[in-house]
Design an enzyme around this catalytic site. Sequence first.
Site, short mmCIF file in Angstrom:
data_model
loop_
_atom_site.label_atom_id
_atom_site.label_comp_id
_atom_site.label_asym_id
_atom_site.label_seq_id
_atom_site.Cartn_x
_atom_site.Cartn_y
_atom_site.Cartn_z
CG ASP A 204 -4.38 0.73 5.53
OD1 ASP A 204 -3.51 0.54 6.39
OD2 ASP A 204 -4.44 1.76 4.84
CG HIS B 204 -1.88 1.07 1.36
ND1 HIS B 204 -2.32 1.80 0.27
CD2 HIS B 204 -2.51 1.61 2.44
CE1 HIS B 204 -3.18 2.71 0.69
NE2 HIS B 204 -3.30 2.62 1.99
CE1 TYR C 178 -7.22 1.82 10.15
CE2 TYR C 178 -8.43 0.46 8.59
CZ TYR C 178 -7.32 1.21 8.91
OH TYR C 178 -6.33 1.37 7.98
#
Lengths: 52, 399
Positions: free
Chosen positions: B165, B79, B193
């Site tokens: 993530d 990422h 989240y």
Amino acid sequence: MERWVCTICGYVYDPKKGDSDNGVAPNTKFEDVPEDWVCPVCGAPKEQFSKE
Amino acid sequence: MPVVEIKKNIYWVGVVDWNLHNFHGYSLAPKGTTYNAFLVLDDKITLFDTVPEKFKLDLYHQIQQLIKITDINYIVVNHVEPDHSGALPFIIEKSQPEKVFCSTMGQKALLSHYHQENWPLEVVTNNDKLSLGKKTVLFMETRMLHWPDSMFSFIPEDKLLISNDAFGQNIASSFRFDDEVNLDELLFEAKHYYANIILPYSALVQKTLAEVAKQGWDIDMIAPDHGFIWRSHVKEILAAYQEFSLQKLKPKAVIVYDSMWQSTEKMAKAIAEGLQKENVSVRLMSLKTYHHSDVMGEVMDAAAVICGSPTHNNGILPLMADFLTYMKGLKPTNRIGAAFGSFGWSGEAPKIIASILEQAKFELPVEPIKVKHVPTHEDLKKCKEMGETLAKAIKQKVN
């Protein structure tokens, strides 16, 4: 009718299904999708799509 | 923070950001966070992901506890967002790796972030296998989970999924594993989240979970790039992601509002009473107290979001505009909405809220309610009735 792929996120526009959540009826050719339509996944504009 | 061997010859070499309170400027993270990076010691020594630029020396030190940084052969970038690639230019310069692996979109993103044409980037895609010696890495593109460049790396020999993530949580801790803390707290933070980062891409989460199942990956550890590593509760976090991505709703309403002279707040309480009377659970949140990211944490499993603002200068109060913009972007689906607010002379706010909720594809089963100046007993009765009507719509939706 050809399917088109979003080059940013990989979403596939299938003309048979259209994108009814965003006002595009089933059996709408990609060419006939309104110019201000955007990828329903990532928001990329139409010109970011290419033929599958 | 000591390096931790998470699997034989695979080490956590990340950093803990104890003092972070605001994650990327849009979501609160009052417990801090971690930036997880992993070092695999094999014939090809491989670093998975890095940390923010400001922590580059901490990462350098972590790596040097195990090897010399110049021993690194490969770097995998799962990422490109700067909290995972910020230290990459420094680490590449120090280690001079043979290759840096990334996805197709990762290559584009690395070039447009760091403008280094001479990096030894190599694009990997679905079903590509990379041998490190005894261990292998399988890649899976996870576009828009949550950036176009995002990908998973799976090491089958160790049943280890490095998931960038996805499955992360913002918690700083001296512990690394899910069984070293309270599971409810961990799942609460995973939900917070998800609500603030992953929610708009829920359909892709469904697709990705299906793809992981189709690949038959036998996973017994999930190592996200933030927070705790899942090893004892892999099933629970996968089930939670199923539930979050299906947007399973409870008979619950969030009443979110801002108020100047407490008239809108009085209306909020009366609407809550109507909902409670019909046994729908209610969460009242004043935007002066709660940040938009905390409200979203509650919206995650709520069937209705009821929004109130007084009319201010012919519009809505700025905190409500902030919240509605934020929530609309996160695209919660299948929710009921409603609008209310007090006014002095013109009274546009409830209609403005209702129109934004409509654009965000909320169902609006009741007309917006407005009250001039201070609500009377009769006005509050109408608010209660609004709550009762909404409760019925909520129960119909959830059952």
